[in-house]
Design a protein around this motif. Structure first.
Motif, mmCIF file in Angstrom:
data_model
loop_
_atom_site.group_PDB
_atom_site.id
_atom_site.type_symbol
_atom_site.label_atom_id
_atom_site.label_comp_id
_atom_site.label_asym_id
_atom_site.label_seq_id
_atom_site.Cartn_x
_atom_site.Cartn_y
_atom_site.Cartn_z
ATOM 1 N N ALA A 61 59.400 -1.031 -14.252
ATOM 2 C CA ALA A 61 58.428 -2.131 -14.201
ATOM 3 C C ALA A 61 57.377 -1.960 -15.294
ATOM 4 C CB ALA A 61 57.772 -2.190 -12.823
ATOM 5 N N ALA A 62 56.924 -0.725 -15.521
ATOM 6 C CA ALA A 62 55.950 -0.473 -16.588
ATOM 7 C C ALA A 62 56.572 -0.775 -17.947
ATOM 8 C CB ALA A 62 55.470 0.972 -16.529
ATOM 9 N N LEU A 63 57.822 -0.388 -18.142
ATOM 10 C CA LEU A 63 58.517 -0.674 -19.396
ATOM 11 C C LEU A 63 58.673 -2.172 -19.599
ATOM 12 C CD1 LEU A 63 60.203 0.437 -21.822
ATOM 13 C CD2 LEU A 63 62.187 0.242 -20.328
ATOM 14 N N PHE A 64 58.933 -2.889 -18.520
ATOM 15 C CA PHE A 64 59.107 -4.343 -18.582
ATOM 16 C C PHE A 64 57.806 -5.044 -18.963
ATOM 17 C CE2 PHE A 64 59.205 -8.442 -16.205
ATOM 18 C CZ PHE A 64 60.153 -9.072 -16.988
ATOM 19 N N ILE A 65 56.683 -4.522 -18.493
ATOM 20 C CA ILE A 65 55.379 -5.138 -18.743
ATOM 21 C C ILE A 65 54.844 -4.780 -20.130
ATOM 22 C CG2 ILE A 65 52.966 -5.140 -17.958
ATOM 23 C CD1 ILE A 65 54.095 -4.783 -15.101
ATOM 24 N N LEU A 89 51.388 -5.336 -25.302
ATOM 25 C CA LEU A 89 51.277 -5.077 -26.742
ATOM 26 C C LEU A 89 50.878 -6.329 -27.517
ATOM 27 C CD1 LEU A 89 54.346 -2.742 -27.377
ATOM 28 C CD2 LEU A 89 51.924 -2.114 -27.249
ATOM 29 N N LEU A 90 51.210 -7.508 -26.987
ATOM 30 C CA LEU A 90 50.857 -8.755 -27.664
ATOM 31 C C LEU A 90 49.445 -9.243 -27.314
ATOM 32 C CD1 LEU A 90 54.220 -10.698 -27.524
ATOM 33 C CD2 LEU A 90 53.054 -9.827 -29.539
ATOM 34 N N LEU A 91 48.810 -8.615 -26.373
ATOM 35 C CA LEU A 91 47.463 -9.036 -25.970
ATOM 36 C C LEU A 91 46.465 -9.005 -27.139
ATOM 37 C CD1 LEU A 91 46.290 -10.127 -23.411
ATOM 38 C CD2 LEU A 91 45.584 -7.828 -22.783
ATOM 39 N N PRO A 92 46.432 -7.959 -27.988
ATOM 40 C CA PRO A 92 45.509 -7.998 -29.131
ATOM 41 C C PRO A 92 45.795 -9.160 -30.091
ATOM 42 C CG PRO A 92 46.327 -5.769 -28.787
ATOM 43 C CD PRO A 92 47.097 -6.662 -27.862
ATOM 44 N N VAL A 93 47.061 -9.527 -30.242
ATOM 45 C CA VAL A 93 47.412 -10.654 -31.112
ATOM 46 C C VAL A 93 46.840 -11.946 -30.528
ATOM 47 C CG1 VAL A 93 49.330 -11.976 -32.091
ATOM 48 C CG2 VAL A 93 49.478 -9.485 -31.953
ATOM 49 N N LYS A 94 46.905 -12.087 -29.231
ATOM 50 C CA LYS A 94 46.358 -13.282 -28.586
ATOM 51 C C LYS A 94 44.832 -13.313 -28.694
ATOM 52 C CE LYS A 94 50.284 -13.915 -25.558
ATOM 53 N NZ LYS A 94 50.790 -13.948 -24.193
ATOM 54 N N PHE A 95 44.206 -12.143 -28.599
ATOM 55 C CA PHE A 95 42.747 -12.089 -28.801
ATOM 56 C C PHE A 95 42.380 -12.480 -30.233
ATOM 57 C CE2 PHE A 95 42.383 -8.962 -25.112
ATOM 58 C CZ PHE A 95 41.875 -9.934 -24.261
ATOM 59 N N LEU A 96 43.183 -12.039 -31.187
ATOM 60 C CA LEU A 96 42.963 -12.427 -32.581
ATOM 61 C C LEU A 96 43.071 -13.945 -32.730
ATOM 62 C CD1 LEU A 96 42.554 -11.874 -35.593
ATOM 63 C CD2 LEU A 96 45.026 -11.458 -35.754
ATOM 64 N N TYR A 151 64.779 -10.744 -22.846
ATOM 65 C CA TYR A 151 65.828 -9.784 -23.212
ATOM 66 C C TYR A 151 65.707 -8.506 -22.380
ATOM 67 C CZ TYR A 151 68.415 -6.414 -25.995
ATOM 68 O OH TYR A 151 69.281 -5.434 -26.401
ATOM 69 N N LEU A 152 64.478 -7.988 -22.269
ATOM 70 C CA LEU A 152 64.263 -6.785 -21.469
ATOM 71 C C LEU A 152 64.588 -7.025 -19.998
ATOM 72 C CD1 LEU A 152 61.015 -4.953 -22.622
ATOM 73 C CD2 LEU A 152 63.327 -4.043 -22.460
ATOM 74 N N PHE A 153 64.279 -8.226 -19.513
ATOM 75 C CA PHE A 153 64.564 -8.527 -18.110
ATOM 76 C C PHE A 153 66.052 -8.405 -17.820
ATOM 77 C CE2 PHE A 153 65.500 -11.516 -14.624
ATOM 78 C CZ PHE A 153 64.773 -10.887 -13.625
ATOM 79 N N GLU A 154 66.877 -8.848 -18.761
ATOM 80 C CA GLU A 154 68.319 -8.721 -18.558
ATOM 81 C C GLU A 154 68.732 -7.261 -18.439
ATOM 82 O OE1 GLU A 154 70.367 -11.192 -17.790
ATOM 83 O OE2 GLU A 154 68.573 -12.440 -17.909
ATOM 84 N N LEU A 155 68.081 -6.392 -19.205
ATOM 85 C CA LEU A 155 68.389 -4.966 -19.125
ATOM 86 C C LEU A 155 67.817 -4.318 -17.857
ATOM 87 C CD1 LEU A 155 67.715 -3.841 -22.819
ATOM 88 C CD2 LEU A 155 69.937 -4.139 -21.727
ATOM 89 N N LYS A 195 67.112 -2.760 -11.646
ATOM 90 C CA LYS A 195 66.080 -1.806 -11.219
ATOM 91 C C LYS A 195 64.836 -2.529 -10.707
ATOM 92 C CE LYS A 195 67.670 2.339 -12.235
ATOM 93 N NZ LYS A 195 67.240 3.686 -11.962
ATOM 94 N N LEU A 196 64.453 -3.600 -11.379
ATOM 95 C CA LEU A 196 63.263 -4.332 -10.957
ATOM 96 C C LEU A 196 63.444 -4.933 -9.562
ATOM 97 C CD1 LEU A 196 62.287 -6.135 -14.280
ATOM 98 C CD2 LEU A 196 61.056 -4.268 -13.162
ATOM 99 N N LEU A 197 64.635 -5.432 -9.286
ATOM 100 C CA LEU A 197 64.876 -6.048 -7.979
ATOM 101 C C LEU A 197 64.940 -5.025 -6.846
ATOM 102 C CD1 LEU A 197 67.335 -8.915 -8.950
ATOM 103 C CD2 LEU A 197 64.917 -9.086 -8.299
ATOM 104 N N GLN A 198 64.931 -3.738 -7.178
ATOM 105 C CA GLN A 198 64.849 -2.696 -6.149
ATOM 106 C C GLN A 198 63.434 -2.551 -5.617
ATOM 107 O OE1 GLN A 198 66.473 0.966 -7.686
ATOM 108 N NE2 GLN A 198 68.439 0.001 -8.182
#
Length: 180
Positions: A59-63, A68-75, A105-109, A113-116
């Motif tokens: 779940a942490a890897l998925f998030i 990582l894109l949050l600073p780009v959105k702040f910019l 893409y990550l969700f497919e991978l 595990k996430l649904l557990q």
């Protein structure tokens, strides 16, 4: 009051479906890009890592991409505040597409595990229910748009011989590797 809220609910349903449509379309695009790049081994290694990790770590890897894109959105917000409208909108769109594509893409991978995780399975079920609700909310409008498009196609002759020729050209182009 209910009558006044109906357009708002319709707009929310449309926005949700646009996001779902982008999710569905961007995951294969990102997968194809990853397939073209010399990252096939990296993707296999990522899938193996996901298989070894416990569900909370997955779940942490998925998030991670969204954070990582949050600073780009702040910019982009800073650019908006400084009246650089086009750069801000372009950056926000780029961040949105990139984040959505990588997340899909990550969700497919990570899906199994996430649904557990009980909370994630609950959330995923509710998102699927919201998607079904959005389809029900927009179906009359989508039906009307399809009918209007069919009428225009009929009037322009796309349903006749011209339409068959265009379809034939598209099929030939797809088979030959082009995009039409």
């Amino acid at each position: 009051m209910r009558r006044l809220l109906k357009p708002l609910w319709f707009l929310l349903a449309v926005l949700f479906l646009v996001e779902a449509w982008l999710w569905d379309r961007l995951a294969p695009v990102v997968a194809a890009i990853v397939g073209l790049l010399p990252w096939a081994e990296w993707t296999k290694a990522l899938a193996a890592l996901i298989d070894r990790l416990p569900p909370p770590a997955v779940a942490a890897l998925f998030i991670l991409p969204a954070s990582l894109l949050l600073p780009v959105k702040f910019l982009a917000l800073w650019l908006l505040a400084n009246e650089h409208w086009f750069m801000a909108v372009g950056l926000l769109l780029l961040a949105k597409m990139l984040g959505l594509g990588v997340t899909a893409y990550l969700f497919e991978l990570c899906r199994e595990k996430l649904l557990q995780l009980p909370w994630f399975a609950w959330l995923y079920g509710h998102i699927l229910a919201i998607r079904a609700w959005a389809h029900r909310q927009t179906e009359p409008a989508r039906r009307a748009v399809r009918a209007a498009i069919a009428a225009v196609r009929q009037r322009l002759g796309f349903n006749g011989q011209l339409g068959r020729r265009i379809g034939l050209l598209r099929r030939r182009t797809r088979r030959s590797g082009g995009t039409a």
